[in-house]
Design an enzyme around this catalytic site. Structure first.
Site, PDB file in Angstrom:
ATOM      1  N   ASP A 236      -1.961  10.706  -2.090  1.00 18.02           N
ATOM      2  CA  ASP A 236      -2.347   9.693  -3.086  1.00 18.02           C
ATOM      3  C   ASP A 236      -2.732  10.314  -4.422  1.00 18.02           C
ATOM      4  O   ASP A 236      -2.682   9.648  -5.457  1.00 18.02           O
ATOM      5  CB  ASP A 236      -3.509   8.859  -2.553  1.00 18.02           C
ATOM      6  CG  ASP A 236      -3.024   8.014  -1.389  1.00 18.02           C
ATOM      7  OD1 ASP A 236      -2.976   8.537  -0.259  1.00 18.02           O
ATOM      8  OD2 ASP A 236      -2.640   6.854  -1.629  1.00 18.02           O
TER       9      ASP A 236
ATOM     10  N   ASN B  60      -5.355  12.379   0.703  1.00 23.60           N
ATOM     11  CA  ASN B  60      -4.439  11.516   1.463  1.00 23.60           C
ATOM     12  C   ASN B  60      -5.274  10.716   2.457  1.00 23.60           C
ATOM     13  O   ASN B  60      -6.501  10.840   2.523  1.00 23.60           O
ATOM     14  CB  ASN B  60      -3.361  12.353   2.163  1.00 23.60           C
ATOM     15  CG  ASN B  60      -2.242  11.487   2.724  1.00 23.60           C
ATOM     16  OD1 ASN B  60      -1.748  10.583   2.030  1.00 23.60           O
ATOM     17  ND2 ASN B  60      -1.847  11.703   3.956  1.00 23.60           N
TER      18      ASN B  60
ATOM     19  N   ALA C 171       0.903   5.115  -2.197  1.00 21.71           N
ATOM     20  CA  ALA C 171       0.721   5.411  -3.612  1.00 21.71           C
ATOM     21  C   ALA C 171       1.897   4.986  -4.513  1.00 21.71           C
ATOM     22  O   ALA C 171       1.707   4.242  -5.479  1.00 21.71           O
ATOM     23  CB  ALA C 171       0.391   6.882  -3.787  1.00 21.71           C
TER      24      ALA C 171
ATOM     25  N   ARG D  94       0.869  -1.172   0.000  1.00 25.36           N
ATOM     26  CA  ARG D  94       0.000   0.000   0.000  1.00 25.36           C
ATOM     27  C   ARG D  94       0.905   1.221   0.000  1.00 25.36           C
ATOM     28  O   ARG D  94       2.120   1.101   0.110  1.00 25.36           O
ATOM     29  CB  ARG D  94      -1.024  -0.011   1.143  1.00 25.36           C
ATOM     30  CG  ARG D  94      -0.664  -0.693   2.396  1.00 25.36           C
ATOM     31  CD  ARG D  94       0.457  -0.048   3.167  1.00 25.36           C
ATOM     32  NE  ARG D  94       0.261   1.385   3.328  1.00 25.36           N
ATOM     33  CZ  ARG D  94       1.211   2.260   3.564  1.00 25.36           C
ATOM     34  NH1 ARG D  94       2.480   1.903   3.648  1.00 25.36           N
ATOM     35  NH2 ARG D  94       0.954   3.545   3.708  1.00 25.36           N
TER      36      ARG D  94
HETATM   37  O1  MRU Z   1      -4.444   3.134   2.197  1.00 23.92           O
HETATM   38  P1  MRU Z   1      -2.965   3.350   2.040  1.00 23.92           P
HETATM   39  O2  MRU Z   1      -2.171   2.793   3.166  1.00 23.92           O
HETATM   40  O3  MRU Z   1      -2.480   2.904   0.689  1.00 23.92           O
HETATM   41  O4  MRU Z   1      -2.808   4.918   2.100  1.00 23.92           O
HETATM   42  C1  MRU Z   1      -1.525   5.452   2.011  1.00 23.92           C
HETATM   43  C2  MRU Z   1      -1.494   6.932   2.165  1.00 23.92           C
HETATM   44  O5  MRU Z   1      -2.500   7.574   2.313  1.00 23.92           O
HETATM   45  C3  MRU Z   1      -0.154   7.597   2.035  1.00 23.92           C
HETATM   46  O6  MRU Z   1      -0.083   8.720   2.846  1.00 23.92           O
HETATM   47  C4  MRU Z   1       0.060   8.004   0.572  1.00 23.92           C
HETATM   48  O7  MRU Z   1      -0.126   6.896  -0.268  1.00 23.92           O
HETATM   49  C5  MRU Z   1       1.403   8.561   0.336  1.00 23.92           C
HETATM   50  S1  MRU Z   1       2.607   7.296   0.423  1.00 23.92           S
HETATM   51  C6  MRU Z   1       4.109   7.897  -0.025  1.00 23.92           C
END
Ligand code: MRU
Length: 354
Positions: free
Chosen positions: A245, A255, A56, A54
């Site tokens: 994201d 985010n 982005a 997980r």
């Molecule tokens: O649901 P997730 O864990 O994939 O969400 C991740 C986030 O919201 C992060 O802050 C975002 O992807 C940035 S990661 C460099």
């Protein structure tokens, strides 16, 4: 393949081993550190959907490897079967999660590579797609290092930095975006301490960010999400750095759910709110945050955790996994091309003008 925590010092979220993709199973960290192995696009899509991987940029890298795996799996097939199978691989990967634009960015880049190779044999195409996936992952680390260098300059020696969710090495191919800024500041000799929001309901802050910081002896304090305002009101937080994201063309930032709350609090207390944002996370096709697709996840993530259910059976639940922070609350975007103070349509467009 199991490893103990002690062996996990250099976090390699994704790795290519013996002709296959392996990814750290982020669902079981920090209790267990283990890699799962992936053989085709559908398996990788399921790994993304179920949050084995997980964050982005990591999702984008995984999707690129998913395409490469599918191409390699089909390398003995006829041209027609190869084309149809690879197309199906793209579709299943694109349907895995909706919010992080890096997924679609990486698939577009892999499709571009495929299209530029149409006159080659399927074996040559498969090999070239694997090289492209490797390059996407390697480039991600370079970008994170560049963001880190730009962002580190914004943090004062001694800064106490709040972050939400996990935007670290585990969310990328390495170094991290928000945690990359913190790592780079520490590497530059600054004494930085981290306040990690727990990040309900999936607990990326408690399980992943705190773990990454503990591994590297970067001072970290874990709080539940509803404690941030209290700490800010007591003058215990100097800056907020989060990842993202998807950023819309006007600078609105999607985010992890709860980020908007943190941004409002930061403004109330005059604390700078920075967003570490690789250019691949900016979606110029989306005019503003209202148009960003927000993933809704299973009710069970809110009613309990793993085997423990604490809410009444049958209760109605909402579980949006992301929220949108309006651009006006963002002090600056930290990109690999530099820092963009007070992001808006014009200064974001300017980033892509050259
Ligand atoms: O649901 P997730 O864990 O994939 O969400 C991740 C986030 O919201 C992060 O802050 C975002 O992807 C940035 S990661 C460099």
């Amino acid at each position: 393949m199991n490893q103990t925590l002690g062996e996990a010092a250099a976090v390699q979220t994704l790795r290519w081993l013996d002709g296959h993709l392996e990814m750290i199973d982020q669902r079981v960290l920090p209790a267990r550190f283990e890699y799962l192995r992936y053989h085709c696009a559908a398996e990788v899509a399921e790994g993304i959907r179920s949050m084995v991987v997980r964050g982005a940029p990591a999702i984008g890298c995984a999707a690129a490897y998913g395409v490469a795996l599918e191409a390699l799996r089909l390398r003995q097939a006829s041209r027609d079967r190869f084309d149809a199978g690879l197309e199906a691989g793209f579709q299943v990967l694109a349907a895995s999660r909706p919010t992080a634009v890096n997924l679609f960015w990486a698939l577009k880049r892999m499709r571009g590579a495929w299209e530029s190779l149409r006159d080659r044999t399927v074996g040559e195409i498969a090999n070239a797609l694997l090289l492209e996936a490797h390059e996407i992952a390697a480039q991600d680390v370079r970008i994170n290092r560049a963001m880190g260098a730009h962002g580190a300059a914004l943090l004062a020696d001694g800064a106490r930095v709040l972050t939400h969710c996990n935007a670290g090495a585990l969310a990328t191919a390495g170094h991290g975006t928000a945690l990359g800024v913190i790592r780079s500041a520490v590497e530059a000799g600054k004494r930085i301490s981290v306040i990690a929001d727990e990040t309900r309901p999936f607990l990326q802050g408690a399980r992943l960010t705190a773990w990454e910081m503990v591994q590297e002896n970067i001072p970290v304090t874990l709080i539940t999400d509803n404690m941030a305002g209290h700490l800010m009101s007591r003058g215990e937080i100097d800056a907020v750095v989060v990842g993202t994201d998807r950023v819309a063309a006007n600078g609105d930032v999607a985010n992890k759910i709860g980020t908007y709350m943190v941004a409002v609090l930061a403004q109330r207390h005059g604390i700078p709110f920075y967003v570490a944002c690789p250019l691949s996370t900016i979606d110029l096709t989306i005019p503003d945050g209202a148009a960003i697709p927000i993933e809704e996840r299973a009710a069970a993530e809110v009613t309990g955790f793993r085997d423990c259910q604490w809410a009444a059976s049958g209760v109605r639940v909402r579980n949006p996994a992301f929220d949108v922070t309006p651009a006006e609350l963002v002090t600056a975007l930290i990109t690999e091309a530099g820092v963009v103070p007070q992001p808006d349509s014009q200064n974001i467009a300017a980033l892509f003008a050259t």
